[in-house]
Scaffold this motif. Structure first.
Motif, PDB file in Angstrom:
ATOM      1  N   ALA A  14       0.836  -1.192   0.000  1.00 20.57           N
ATOM      2  CA  ALA A  14       0.000   0.000   0.000  1.00 20.57           C
ATOM      3  C   ALA A  14       0.877   1.251   0.000  1.00 20.57           C
ATOM      4  N   GLY A  15       0.473   2.222  -0.811  1.00 19.24           N
ATOM      5  CA  GLY A  15       1.254   3.436  -0.969  1.00 19.24           C
ATOM      6  C   GLY A  15       2.241   3.382  -2.116  1.00 19.24           C
ATOM      7  N   SER A  17       3.569   2.088  -6.155  1.00 27.79           N
ATOM      8  CA  SER A  17       3.175   2.429  -7.521  1.00 27.79           C
ATOM      9  C   SER A  17       3.412   1.253  -8.465  1.00 27.79           C
ATOM     10  N   ARG A  67      -4.928   9.693  -8.474  1.00 25.88           N
ATOM     11  CA  ARG A  67      -3.911   8.686  -8.158  1.00 25.88           C
ATOM     12  C   ARG A  67      -3.431   7.960  -9.408  1.00 25.88           C
ATOM     13  N   ASN A  84      -0.476   5.273  -8.748  1.00 27.77           N
ATOM     14  CA  ASN A  84       0.274   5.753  -7.587  1.00 27.77           C
ATOM     15  C   ASN A  84      -0.589   5.684  -6.329  1.00 27.77           C
ATOM     16  N   ARG A  85       0.070   5.729  -5.209  1.00 25.21           N
ATOM     17  CA  ARG A  85      -0.609   5.692  -3.897  1.00 25.21           C
ATOM     18  C   ARG A  85      -1.638   4.573  -3.866  1.00 25.21           C
ATOM     19  N   LYS A  87      -3.870   1.386  -3.009  1.00 28.01           N
ATOM     20  CA  LYS A  87      -4.584   0.974  -1.795  1.00 28.01           C
ATOM     21  C   LYS A  87      -4.964  -0.509  -1.927  1.00 28.01           C
TER      22      LYS A  87
END
Length: 122
Positions: A14-15, A17, A67, A84-85, A87
């Motif tokens: 998580a977080g 890319s 994102r 990106n980012r 979850k």
């Protein structure tokens, strides 16, 4: 014969890319809008992002706006999805899709790739 081949999926924390790619063949790529969908277990298929055939217009679902970024490289017959980012709820099989009709962004998605798995761990 239209072929769409996705790549770039994998396991990420998580977080993190990932960048997905979809290589298209079988017809002039630049004439067609393109899209990314995803299918998570026990959920309906979701339209994630689209890009117009000219490349100037994009659409994103509310769940990925700000994102994810969709882009196209007409010289390489490829559409990308920069994620990106990430979850855990982004975990899904991601599919590239293309329409039958050229020179329009009002399309139905008729051609599909085999999908690439994206898994986001918490």
């Amino acid at each position: 014969q239209v072929q769409l081949v996705e790549s770039g999926g994998g396991l990420v924390q998580a977080g993190g890319s990932l960048r997905l790619s979809c290589a298209a063949s079988g017809r002039p790529f630049s004439r067609y809008a393109m899209a990314w969908f995803r299918k998570a277990p026990r959920k309906d298929r979701e339209l994630v992002a689209t890009i117009s055939w000219r490349g100037g217009l994009t659409y994103y679902s509310d769940s990925v706006t700000a994102r994810f970024t969709i882009s196209r490289d007409n010289a390489a017959n490829t559409v990308h999805l920069e994620m990106n980012r990430l979850k855990p709820e982004d975990t899904a099989v991601y599919y590239c899709a293309a329409p039958d009709s050229p020179y329009t962004d009002f399309v139905e998605w008729n051609y599909w790739g085999q999908g690439t798995q994206v898994t986001v761990s918490s």
